[in-house]
Design an enzyme around this catalytic site. Sequence first.
Site, PDB file in Angstrom:
ATOM      1  N   ARG A   1       0.842  -1.200   0.000  1.00  0.00           N
ATOM      2  CA  ARG A   1       0.000   0.000   0.000  1.00  0.00           C
ATOM      3  C   ARG A   1       0.878   1.252   0.000  1.00  0.00           C
ATOM      4  O   ARG A   1       1.873   1.325   0.709  1.00  0.00           O
ATOM      5  CB  ARG A   1      -0.902   0.015   1.241  1.00  0.00           C
ATOM      6  CG  ARG A   1      -1.849   1.201   1.325  1.00  0.00           C
ATOM      7  CD  ARG A   1      -2.844   0.992   2.456  1.00  0.00           C
ATOM      8  NE  ARG A   1      -2.186   0.909   3.746  1.00  0.00           N
ATOM      9  CZ  ARG A   1      -1.933   1.963   4.536  1.00  0.00           C
ATOM     10  NH1 ARG A   1      -2.247   3.181   4.131  1.00  0.00           N
ATOM     11  NH2 ARG A   1      -1.344   1.798   5.702  1.00  0.00           N
TER      12      ARG A   1
ATOM     13  N   ASP B   1      13.813   7.316  12.426  1.00  0.00           N
ATOM     14  CA  ASP B   1      12.458   6.775  12.533  1.00  0.00           C
ATOM     15  C   ASP B   1      11.670   7.310  13.724  1.00  0.00           C
ATOM     16  O   ASP B   1      10.439   7.219  13.731  1.00  0.00           O
ATOM     17  CB  ASP B   1      12.518   5.246  12.620  1.00  0.00           C
ATOM     18  CG  ASP B   1      12.978   4.609  11.314  1.00  0.00           C
ATOM     19  OD1 ASP B   1      13.342   5.358  10.384  1.00  0.00           O
ATOM     20  OD2 ASP B   1      12.975   3.373  11.225  1.00  0.00           O
TER      21      ASP B   1
ATOM     22  N   HIS C   1      22.708  -0.900 -25.127  1.00  0.00           N
ATOM     23  CA  HIS C   1      21.986  -2.092 -25.580  1.00  0.00           C
ATOM     24  C   HIS C   1      22.909  -3.308 -25.596  1.00  0.00           C
ATOM     25  O   HIS C   1      24.085  -3.175 -25.942  1.00  0.00           O
ATOM     26  CB  HIS C   1      21.449  -1.835 -27.000  1.00  0.00           C
ATOM     27  CG  HIS C   1      20.679  -2.978 -27.568  1.00  0.00           C
ATOM     28  ND1 HIS C   1      19.399  -3.288 -27.152  1.00  0.00           N
ATOM     29  CD2 HIS C   1      21.022  -3.912 -28.509  1.00  0.00           C
ATOM     30  CE1 HIS C   1      18.981  -4.348 -27.826  1.00  0.00           C
ATOM     31  NE2 HIS C   1      19.942  -4.747 -28.659  1.00  0.00           N
TER      32      HIS C   1
END
Length: 466
Positions: free
Chosen positions: A206, A304, A437
């Site tokens: 989420r 945090d 590439h």
Amino acid sequence: MTFDYDLFVIGGGSGGVRAARIAASEHGARVGLAEESRMGGTCVIRGCVPKKLMIFASQAEAHAAEARGYGWQTAGAGAFDWTMFRHKLDAELTRLEGAYTGGLAAANVDIHKQRARLADAHTVELADGQRLTAKHILIAAGGRPALPGIEGEELGLISDDLFLLEDLPGRVLVVGGGFIACEFATILQGLGCQTTLSYRGDAVLRGFDGEMRRHATEQLRMIGVDLRLESNPVRLAAEGEARRVDFADGSSEVFDAVIFATGRAPYTKGLGLEQAGVKLGRKGEIVVDEWSQSSVPSIYAVGDVTDRVNLTPVAIREGHSFADTVFGAKPRKVDHGLVASAVYTRPHELATVGLTEEEAAARGPALIYVASFRPMRSLFAGSDARAAMKLIVDAETDRVLGCHIFGPEAGEMIQMVAIPMGMGATKADFDAAIAVHPTLAEELVTMRKPTRRIGDDNSDKADASA
């Protein structure tokens, strides 16, 4: 007033250690630091580092299968020796802990290997009762796993416990759908555990781009994880050494272990913050301004415990900026608006920087460029796994607002993309780059036509419910 220290840091994780070391070694501050557990904090001891090493370990069987697709005559990776791996992992974490401790010692930082709490705005009290004063105090105590609040939850494990298991569980339930849950389900399944993941939402991760969430959700199924969406455990009970889990739909199953990965919370309880007058937010986070300063002028916080962007590199940048600002006379703020991140699932990682399609739709007109393909390497070996890349571009300014990559080594690519995006790169700038590439990354500079346009009115906004 004379203080024992110019700075005292509570917490020996990445943010606190960086702040202490820079303040002392580069700016000449007298610094003390207290850490109640192991030096290095969540990331080094029980998070990013051991988790990434476990991801590497969990890929061995898949790599063996890929080798067979290229003609190598091999039966498989063989049996996994968890005990051997754990001992080697413990040794590596001890080495890293020593490096963190040695760096502080070299900077002449006083290390106190015990818990500390605030006594007042300029005083910390150590667990042994000693009181020390400091002109400035920095709280960098990090976060801790949060439990879901259900009956019998004490019978389950938290994310920290995965690195301490004596034996791998035969059948394991992982509860949650975020970074940690998806990565742990990936690891456990790859190491041979029969893994179930239970998540209350209809797609994992989420907050990420909806289209990329669907890719990540399907990949978990593809690698063999028993994915239970819109499913919640409501009760745990002991059944011998196993755990019986009752789910909200009335079903019940027995697992050898249950691991809760249901979020993390700021580790601020018992630090004396309220008594010192430090303002806390709804989740217990320390409320700080753009300079990481709390409501008490002498007390700062990074990482945090502030619940801004809970990623290790962000904590490190916050700690460094704090030290430069307060002790180096070099004011620096941290821009939390454009932070790259990656989820280390397998075989494909999910990496992102900038706006999701859903966020862009709410902001205004945007063009969406999408490339979806089967990578050359795994395709040749017989895999149907698909990679996807997405650019979100402002329809008016041509500026690239978001980049999302679902594919092998996506984290490595997003780091490079974050640089031009931070400089304000446009889609024309991406188009002007000549592709390398064959690579996966060339898709980022070869998407010429938009897949769709969004955000002109409410009717064509992207589906945020994905």
